[in-house]
Design an enzyme around this catalytic site. Structure first.
Site, mmCIF file in Angstrom:
data_model
loop_
_atom_site.group_PDB
_atom_site.id
_atom_site.type_symbol
_atom_site.label_atom_id
_atom_site.label_comp_id
_atom_site.label_asym_id
_atom_site.label_seq_id
_atom_site.Cartn_x
_atom_site.Cartn_y
_atom_site.Cartn_z
ATOM 1 N N GLU A 128 6.363 1.095 4.238
ATOM 2 C CA GLU A 128 5.522 2.030 3.488
ATOM 3 C C GLU A 128 4.035 1.900 3.819
ATOM 4 O OE1 GLU A 128 6.071 1.628 -0.717
ATOM 5 O OE2 GLU A 128 4.458 3.011 -1.214
ATOM 6 N N ASP B 274 1.396 -5.040 -3.451
ATOM 7 C CA ASP B 274 2.482 -4.114 -3.135
ATOM 8 C C ASP B 274 2.691 -3.963 -1.636
ATOM 9 O OD1 ASP B 274 4.510 -2.329 -3.476
ATOM 10 O OD2 ASP B 274 3.253 -0.642 -4.070
ATOM 11 N N GLU C 46 5.125 1.598 -13.521
ATOM 12 C CA GLU C 46 4.794 2.885 -12.914
ATOM 13 C C GLU C 46 5.490 4.043 -13.620
ATOM 14 O OE1 GLU C 46 5.652 2.326 -8.720
ATOM 15 O OE2 GLU C 46 3.718 1.354 -8.411
#
Lengths: 688, 688
Positions: free
Chosen positions: B390, B362, B283
């Site tokens: 998240e 993820d 990333e």
């Protein structure tokens, strides 16, 4: 992810600055000329004399018309004729002498720059131009600049050209040299007003009315010599935000007194302030609705405070429910401005001007003209455009906006010869009867046009160098709405590249003319709008706003797409138009195809006029549009060596990005249509 | 729009702080007890003595075992038996005396808190508990705290509980009192390591290695007394970022020397540092790929520098192409970690541990267990979980994560009795043969488990008070992965509300148990994942990532939805599993239905095992799920008066938001399915 604002896309403070359409060479014809200026002492006349001097002319300024000078050696005489309409000028040349007659100091200033645009002809031969008069009295740029850097929107909200000319991270800039240069650019094309802060007025910006009033004074001092009037965006809740009152109810006597006192102090500091610009009850901004008052109550509150100072209120009509439920198909955002305001016609004081976006939604590449603009005969109205290309490529894509603006200004609200720009010229959305009995140009005091500015600290002013032509074009159309986009472009090319190789102009025309249609061809199809990335509003996201509270839906499903706004089966929005539009828009058959999905929910297999299905039509326009951008990028390589290398590179970089982004738009939209419709492309192009 | 980070959702610094699972009353049984501690001088033993003292006990600390004290008046003896496995303890009571035997100071500390959890029983009757030994040696929390407030991600990246405990807008906090309290909470459940900065290591954070090293020392000093080792997230490009070298090539001798010298200086300041945590080539973070080197080269570079100090490298395997082309269906992000790392098995030095996310994507609510965890028998591996929720409600939704973690830890990679947690216990993804010939528990030094922390300056530590149970549960599962979520919840309730009305516990169980399945029921269906708002990752956006570069697609069209990851016709990802999973996942018939859309592209009219179409299955789960949340919110009103008012209100507010958000998820997903499939709901519920 990045801020949505302006900060980081363009170089800033590199020490180099592109002169836009006022390169040094443009003033060459004035070099060594003797100019006689007969005009009273006035800051704007002083500016003209300075301009002449910087150009290398010898200027003789006489403030008394009885004074004499030897006419024999004079190349140019500049005089004032108060009989001309305000701000007008007349240019002529005979007997070896050029003359510029201005109605007033601003007329002289505008005439001076117009003379420069004539180039060497200014001092050759015999000629006489008709009086040049601005069609619209108030020609204004709205800055959405913040004082503090907003955590999401940045220094300039929806700014795509670097930082703010005015502010820098909480402060007024110490060096306002760029402001002077900006004012000169604006004055050279007749812009005569600027609002200096974002219509979303946050806490710090609210204090421009009070503790930061000296900043307004300083900016006004820099703009005044260029004939530019300053407006202030004000927060309707200022009495509360500033801690003085617990209410901002427009019918509360304390609130009225507060605005009167505050405004008196503002005018003591800036006696020629234009007035206030207000976004109220819109997207979270406070307004009169909180007290059960109307927008007429709200606008008149400020108008009363401004009236003793000849100030006006520009009151935005961008009022809608931005917390709509996407499940609720009975609410239509397109209806909102009309529904909120039309019943208030006649209720506003004379120094209130309603500022109305050109379309009913929000600066999309294609919208019908807002019906509200022609629906309030007893109210002063102002057309609002957007030069900063929030939804139209953000100055990364070539997008020549005058091509859209000309359509808008030329819209005929009643289907007869009366055009929209004529309503703006008189400043009232008159019925056709009254406009025919009286020439629109005869009542000029009330007219106004405004646009959201597109400039910043970028070394090309506007990010994309070609976006300079949008600023130029806005100003020229505000002066003369009958100019064609092509004529304006040629003017801009002539001023910006006065000594270029003759191959350049045709190349620029090829790339810039038609760029609006091209942008439309690869983005949201047939007027359906949005489909942009939420927040940034750049690049495609077909469903990005589909399930949001913003009221911007396309309702695509496996059967079709589009918004039914008919009276027969939809929201009834078509009924807000006068005839013939009310009926033309109502019918799928007569609705202009570029607006088909704005007004109708249509099946994917609907046959367009050319016989293609809607799906095929979208495939064609998008594949063709993306391919055309790739061609433009190749074409630009021919400009290598014809323009300065920095400009060449900047345009080349932007075209690369436009190629990438246009292909992304094309692929996402065509794949979306394919996934929903199941209709294959007749030409077998890739669908994902 | 707001920052994506932590800042603004929860009150902070109100002066009031919830004690989490260590309320004052928990220590009541120790009051007035006489405790004999026979243990060497050690900061952790000092902590235990302080704890006893604060609880009102009289502690007699003898550092010499030969010394004597009158046994007659002693209520509790605390001694050390180095024969026990590291960190273990044994509790017993007979003859009116309670005994705690720890393997070492940390064993004593953990035993002390475990004794507290026995409540009044700690000093009643006769009993003997078996030795309690942590299953996994390194039990770690990763903080994604930034020093500087990141312009998009805020102070804590993906933090949903207020500001950082450690940093405040560019500085280490002066008052680290909250850090002490946090360390106590962690120690009470056996967490023994913390990484103190975000794995995305920006410029300022890189200097924790050098000019800000004193901050690491200070934090380590606060954590050490609680048996907590500090890890540092480091920037692979630190030699460049800090301006010392022009390269970070792991095979460049200068780079190796730089890391050796820098690490020597770090250990001179913090001799017991745990080591480094690294996110490389992920990333946008720099890594060895830039130099054509492998991740083994990269990890070994740091391992060599750490080796003289007994430090370890935790090297994250979250490596994938985050600039994927959504048009390219041949690339499958799920394959990436395995494809990048499996061939490097055996190439890593002994002090490298690969940190592997539990699923291949993820931290989604439902993913299959990452095949990489069981694919590297000659490499030390660490399971990475995420306590900060998240993608799982962001501590605004009730979501009891141990329910997912227990499934993950209990996954049987070879289909036999060997469970994933046993691999984590030995720290190597051993083949079944080797794990059966040797008890996994016998090789404990290598094991590790890590989770992204969920705490912040919020007055409840975790935003949603019930999210405390997730932190508690992570630690307890790391110690004993055989505990059930229900048992852990009862422990947490018992510690957090020790004196509550007996009606409270059943109410809490009803709301918290099953909440993971409930969250799953109204969000992205059947393992398809994502469908979240881009950027914030909160709330639904079905197509939000569908045309993005992130590799997280669902490929919905009018025919069906899901990702074909089979060997037969898809990406072949199923082939990364051992049997029986490779075949079970491969077949639509045998694939667990909760993972159906993760592994297969399925028609909307596909019949699920219960006979419903896929579309109907999604309608049912979503409408039922949203309705169930509304029931929970009503149920919570029964807690009014049973808990402190602040906690009652906070939970009520969060449940209100969960109702709103769950309904939004339900309506968007069901409407999306309806618009694509055209299949009506059998029960006629509203589809938009």
């Amino acid at each position: 992810m990045a801020l949505i604002g302006s900060e980081d896309r363009s170089p800033d403070d590199t020490g180099w600055l592109h002169p836009a359409w006022l390169p040094r060479s443009l003033t060459a014809p004035l070099r060594a000329r003797t100019v006689l200026v007969v005009a009273p002492e006035h800051p704007v006349i002083r500016t003209v004399v300075d301009e002449l001097s910087h150009a290398g002319a010898k200027a003789i300024w006489l403030t008394d018309t009885d004074a004499t000078a030897s006419r024999a050696v004079i190349d140019l005489t500049i005089t004032i004729d108060p009989e001309l309409p305000p701000e007008s000028f007349r240019l002529a040349r005979h007997g070896g002498q050029t003359s510029l007659v201005g109605a007033d100091p601003k007329g002289v200033l505008y005439g001076h720059f117009h003379l420069l645009r004539r180039g060497r002809l200014a001092f050759q031969g015999q000629w006489r131009q008709p009086v040049s008069t601005p069609a619209i009295g108030l020609r204004m740029l709205d800055h959405w600049d913040n004082i503090d850097v907003h955590p999401v929107m940045g220094q300039v909200e929806r700014g795509y050209a670097g930082g703010s000319l005015f502010y820098d991270a909480g402060s007024l800039r110490w060096d306002l040299g760029r402001v002077d240069q900006y004012a000169r650019l604006l004055a050279s094309v007749g812009v005569n007003a600027v609002s200096i802060n974002n219509v979303n007025v946050h806490a710090t910006e609210t204090t421009l009315l009070t503790t930061r009033l000296d900043w307004v004074t300083r900016l006004a001092d820099h703009l005044r010599p260029w004939g530019i009037t300053v407006f202030l965006s004000v927060n309707f809740a200022a009495p509360i935000v500033l801690g003085d009152l617990d209410s901002c109810d427009p019918c509360d006597q304390r609130v009225r007194q507060w605005w009167a006192d505050t405004t008196d102090r503002v005018y003591a500091a800036v006696p020629d302030l234009g007035g206030y610009l207000v976004k109220a009850d819109s997207e979270g901004q406070p307004g009169p609705f909180a007290y059960g008052r109307s927008h007429a109550d709200g606008a008149n509150l400020l108008a009363r405070a401004l009236s003793p100072h000849q100030g006006v209120v520009l009151w935005r009509c961008f009022v809608y429910n931005h917390r709509q439920d996407w499940r609720d198909r009975s609410t239509d955002r397109a209806r909102a401005a009309f529904d909120h305001f039309v019943e208030l016609d006649g209720a506003f004081l004379d120094n209130v001007i309603l500022q109305i976006k050109h379309g009913p939604i929000d600066f999309q590449v294609r919208e019908p003209v807002s019906p509200l603009l022609a629906a309030m005969p007893r109210t002063r109205v102002c057309l609002e455009l957007q030069v900063t290309a929030e939804y139209t490529g953000q100055q990364r894509h070539v997008h020549y906006l005058p091509e859209a603006w000309q359509e808008i200004l030329g819209f005929r609200p009643w289907g007869d010869e009366t055009k929209l720009w004529q309503l703006m010229a008189i400043g009232q959305s008159q019925s056709p009867e009254s406009t025919t009995t009286e020439s629109p140009r005869s009542v000029r005091s009330g007219g106004a046009i405004a646009a959201v500015s597109n400039v910043g600290r970028d070394e090309f002013w506007t990010g994309h160098p070609f976006a300079q032509a949008n600023l130029y074009g806005f100003a020229r159309l505000a002066w003369d709405p009958t100019l064609t986009p092509a004529a304006i472009l040629d003017e801009w090319i002539g001023s910006t590249f006065p000594e270029a190789n003759p191959d350049l102009a045709p190349l620029l025309r090829q790339i810039i003319l038609g760029s609006r249609a091209l942008y439309e061809s690869y983005t949201a199809p047939n007027g359906v709008g949005f489909m942009v990335t939420p927040g940034s509003h750049y690049g495609p996201s077909v469903d990005g706003y589909e399930y949001s509270p913003w009221g911007t839906y396309h309702f695509a499903d496996r059967e079709g797409i589009g918004v039914d706004r008919t009276r027969a089966s939809g929201s009834g929005y078509t009924g807000q138009y006068h005839q013939p539009w009310a009926d033309l828009f109502e019918s799928v058959e007569t609705c202009p195809e570029e607006l088909l999905l704005f007004f109708h929910h249509v099946r994917w297999d609907h046959r367009m006029h050319d016989g293609d299905t809607l799906a095929q039509h979208i495939y064609n326009s998008h594949f063709d549009g993306a391919a055309a951008i790739h061609s433009l990028a190749r074409l630009w390589t021919q400009a290598d060596g014809l323009v300065e290398p920095r400009l060449y590179r900047r345009v080349a970089e932007r075209l690369d990005e436009q190629c990438r982004c246009a292909q992304e738009w094309c692929d996402q939209i065509t794949s979306y249509v394919w996934r929903h419709s199941g209709i294959p492309d007749d030409h077998g192009r890739p669908l994902y």
